[in-house]
Write an enzyme that holds these catalytic residues in place. Structure first.
Site, PDB file in Angstrom:
ATOM      1  N   HIS A   1      31.575  37.669  41.599  1.00 57.06           N
ATOM      2  CA  HIS A   1      32.822  37.864  40.786  1.00 57.06           C
ATOM      3  C   HIS A   1      33.161  39.340  41.032  1.00 57.06           C
ATOM      4  CE1 HIS A   1      36.225  37.833  38.280  1.00 57.06           C
ATOM      5  NE2 HIS A   1      35.601  38.405  37.219  1.00 57.06           N
TER       6      HIS A   1
ATOM      7  N   HIS B   1      32.778  46.063  35.818  1.00 56.77           N
ATOM      8  CA  HIS B   1      33.679  45.771  34.665  1.00 56.77           C
ATOM      9  C   HIS B   1      33.236  44.789  33.814  1.00 56.77           C
ATOM     10  CE1 HIS B   1      35.042  42.252  37.397  1.00 56.77           C
ATOM     11  NE2 HIS B   1      35.484  41.922  35.990  1.00 56.77           N
TER      12      HIS B   1
ATOM     13  N   GLU C   1      30.200  44.064  28.581  1.00 55.74           N
ATOM     14  CA  GLU C   1      30.676  43.020  27.970  1.00 55.74           C
ATOM     15  C   GLU C   1      29.376  41.892  28.114  1.00 55.74           C
ATOM     16  OE1 GLU C   1      33.780  39.134  28.223  1.00 55.74           O
ATOM     17  OE2 GLU C   1      34.107  41.229  29.178  1.00 55.74           O
ATOM     18  N   ASP C   2      28.734  41.753  29.241  1.00 53.67           N
ATOM     19  CA  ASP C   2      27.898  40.548  29.433  1.00 53.67           C
ATOM     20  C   ASP C   2      26.460  41.048  29.551  1.00 53.67           C
ATOM     21  OD1 ASP C   2      30.057  38.924  29.383  1.00 53.67           O
ATOM     22  OD2 ASP C   2      30.322  38.893  31.680  1.00 53.67           O
TER      23      ASP C   2
ATOM     24  N   ASP D   1      40.768  40.946  38.506  1.00 55.00           N
ATOM     25  CA  ASP D   1      39.875  39.987  37.656  1.00 55.00           C
ATOM     26  C   ASP D   1      40.585  38.824  37.484  1.00 55.00           C
ATOM     27  OD1 ASP D   1      37.565  39.475  35.973  1.00 55.00           O
ATOM     28  OD2 ASP D   1      39.108  39.437  34.372  1.00 55.00           O
TER      29      ASP D   1
ATOM     30  N   ASP E   1      68.410  26.053  48.677  1.00 55.75           N
ATOM     31  CA  ASP E   1      67.957  27.408  49.281  1.00 55.75           C
ATOM     32  C   ASP E   1      66.294  27.644  49.201  1.00 55.75           C
ATOM     33  OD1 ASP E   1      68.330  27.452  46.824  1.00 55.75           O
ATOM     34  OD2 ASP E   1      68.846  29.497  46.427  1.00 55.75           O
TER      35      ASP E   1
END
Length: 701
Positions: free
Chosen positions: A48, A72, A76-77, A139, A259
């Protein structure tokens, strides 16, 4: 070639070798940090951030941005800290990663509140460094590309969020390719069946119209060559989401949306744009009102182009865009075009002036709002701008969202102008502040030194900037009033539980403030006055366990003096006045609303409910109140004048009047300014003495 090697190969085309080496280090570091983690699809998690970095690499972003993209999610993880990233890859990379990371360590009451605070933090970081939002958009784009592994409920939630927030931000920043792909994917997962039907319909239409499109392209190329204009002409199919929104907005079936194809002409310079426009208008007739010159007046995100809709062969509308190669580069890549051909001395936040102004307005909204959901509301308002271009008296052009008023214009000029505005002149004529502005209007704002924002402005302003400044000003004014009223409300609640307010000590207050997530005792009291906290609930949490008060002390009603300011409002449905039996209702974000005890609006409500309070009028209420009366009189000439004269004699002002007649009788409804019930009774007695008045009564609902 493995995905990682593709990234290094692609970025080596424009980055230095030491920068590519840093990317390799970041990739290996991220791979180790995410070891053992897998995506829902079963792929290693590192796939990812690698895909996010490749999306940004195609925009030729710098090494710190790509490094932050690879890292990134590690804060957080994983157990990796911001300090560790700073030590290994530098402070700029650590700041970018921190700006993108979510607020996982703070507990929120609702998913909406958590998401709003995430956006708040991310956009504050973005205002400092726009690369934060570029990473976040990449992301989100990769997450949307791989959304099919999620369950349907999560797909719809993420897709709706993408359409409401991320796609409009990409559009505001001029990232056209990312914007359109986010819209298409958001549409696909929000309305999967509608998406499939439209895919099938456009495929069929594409086959039917391929020959027509080819003829139009040949005709345009031939016409431009006749005048010796060197141009690149391309046909493009409109995106499904734009077709769908046109069907929804104009209530059209697919067959009526003619259109679905557009054409783009790219020329060498600005004069050639207008020459090409003239040639095309001579080839096909322009449709009136469908021409826009975004070269003379660029959009907020720096977009420039000539737009014109022409009536082509077989009556098919043709949407034309005419621009230079430089304009096309900015149209496709927006703020990222700054990095595509940047020099080493360029400042990363040296953006288009309108984009910088928008980012600055975000900072103002952030500083003026302590409520994350409120800030998200401001953001959504500003993410859907229209095409209203208005002029200051000095001839400067201001771009405002469609639906903007003179108040929005005043705040766009300067917050001090907005806070002090009292009137407006539009095209030289006096106009109300709530007047809607149109493109081409010349607006002048009249200010007064002691003027203040009116709460009613919030009902019609269209820009987040205006809404933010008005709320910030009103909050500061009413804060002290709210604290005092909240204290009175809490004391009443404590006495209702037989608790003496004087027995509450500082330790209990400190614990309650800490548990409530507010900054101070005063803030908690103010929230009670504004209906965000219920006094009974706060009292219960505050007093466990305490000794009861003596039997002589009871919970008396809260005294209403009429001087409480914005924290106490008087209901328009029943218009209570001193002398009426009253009840107080706590309404979220409005404070304490006073109703007449027999008001029809609250007749079916439970008076014992925790959002109702016992209230009573004070002895010396020194202000006037609104009262509504109905007068039925014989339909004779001069009867209104006689009624108005009697009202004036009774020392009352008329705020509003409405009349209707059925031939013999005229019914008049007045809103009057009165001191109390006794004053109103005097007025009614005076009116009954008028010979032609047949019936008179007070209106209470």
């Amino acid at each position: 070639m493995p995905e990682a090697e593709l990234l290094f190969s692609e970025t080596s085309q424009y980055l230095k070798s030491e920068d590519v080496a840093q990317l390799r280090n970041a990739y290996l570091f991220g791979q180790g940090a995410h070891s053992g983690q897998f995506r829902k699809s079963g792929e290693p998690y590192i796939s990812h951030p690698l895909a996010v970095a490749r999306i940004l690499g195609k925009l030729h972003l710098d090494a710190p941005t790509l490094t932050a993209a690879l890292l990134h999610d590690v804060v957080e993880d994983t157990d990796i800290s911001k300090a560790e990233i700073s030590e290994r890859f530098g402070e700029p990379v650590a700041e970018l990663v921190d700006g993108v990371s979510k607020l996982t360590k703070i507990e929120f009451q609702t998913q909406e509140e958590a998401q709003a605070e995430n956006f708040r933090k991310m956009l504050l970081a973005m205002a400092r460094d726009v690369r934060v939002i570029l990473i976040k958009l990449a992301d989100r784009l990769h997450n949307m590309r791989t959304l099919d592994v999620m369950n349907h409920e999560k797909q719809r939630r993420i897709a709706r969020e993408t359409l409401e927030i991320y796609a409009p931000i990409a559009h505001r920043l001029g990232l056209n390719n990312i914007y359109q792909e986010l819209q298409e994917l958001g549409f696909r997962y929000s309305y999967p069946m509608r998406y499939k039907v439209l895919v099938k319909a456009t495929k069929a239409a594409r086959g039917n119209r391929r020959e027509v499109v080819g003829k139009i392209l040949d005709a345009i190329n031939l016409k431009l060559k006749e005048v010796g204009l060197d141009a690149e002409v391309t046909g493009r199919e409109k995106h499904l989401y734009s077709i769908y929104m046109k069907m929804v907005d104009k209530h059209l079936s697919f067959s009526e949306v003619l259109d679905i194809y557009g054409f783009r002409v790219i020329v060498k310079d600005i004069p050639s744009c207008y020459v090409a426009l003239g040639m095309l208008h001579s080839l096909y007739k322009p449709i009136p009102g469908k021409f826009k010159d975004y070269i003379a007046i660029p959009k907020n995100n720096g977009y420039q182009s000539l737009h014109s809709t022409l009536l082509g062969p077989f009556g098919i509308p043709i949407e034309m865009q005419i621009r230079t190669a430089e304009m096309h580069r900015i149209a496709e890549n927006g703020v990222a075009s700054h990095w595509l051909y940047k020099s080493s001395d360029d400042d990363f936040n040296d953006l288009h002036p309108e984009t910088s102004q928008w980012l600055q307005s975000l900072v103002e909204a952030l500083s003026g709002s302590t409520d994350s959901l409120e800030f998200l509301e401001h953001l959504k308002i500003d993410l859907f701008p229209g095409d209203v271009y208005v002029f200051t008296p000095q001839g400067k052009i201001l771009t405002l969202p469609r639906g903007s008023t003179a108040v929005d214009f005043a705040y766009a000029v300067h917050s001090d102008v907005g806070n002090c505005c009292v009137a407006a002149k539009i095209n030289g004529e006096n106009a109300p502040l709530r007047t809607l502005l149109k493109t081409g209007d010349r607006v002048e704002i009249v200010t007064a030194p002691y003027a203040k924002p009116n709460p009613s402005w919030l009902s019609y302003v269209a820009t987040g900037r205006a809404r933010s400044h008005i709320r910030y000003f009103l909050k500061n004014i009413q804060y002290d009033e709210s604290v005092k009223l909240g204290e009175r409300m809490l004391n009443q609640a404590l006495l209702s539980f037989n608790i003496n307010p004087d027995t509450i000590n500082e330790a209990q207050w400190e614990k309650l403030v800490r548990d409530s997530g507010v900054k101070s005792k005063d803030e908690l009291l103010a929230e009670m006055a504004l209906g965000k906290q219920f006094p009974a609930v706060v009292a219960k949490r505050l007093t466990m366990p305490l000794e009861s008060v003596s039997s002589e002390q009871t919970a008396g009603p809260i005294t209403i003096l009429g001087t409480e300011g914005l924290t106490v409002q008087f209901a328009k449905c029943c218009r209570p006045i001193p002398g009426d039996a009253i009840v107080g209702m706590i309404k979220k974000d409005h404070g304490l609303v006073i109703h007449a005890h027999d008001c029809a609006v609250i007749a079916n409500s439970q008076k014992s409910s925790e959002n109702y309070l016992d209230v009573a009028w004070g002895k010396d209420v020194a202000r006037t109140f609104e009262a509504s009366i109905k007068v039925t009189a014989v339909n004779k000439q001069g009867v209104l004048a006689r009624v108005a004269a009697e009202i004036a004699k009774a020392e009352s002002n008329i705020d509003d009047i409405a009349m209707e007649s059925d031939g013999d009788y005229t019914r008049m409804r007045f809103i009057l300014q009165v001191n109390n019930r006794h004053h109103l009774a005097q007025i009614l007695r005076s009116l009954r003495r008028i010979k032609d008045v047949a019936r008179i009564s007070r209106i209470k609902s």
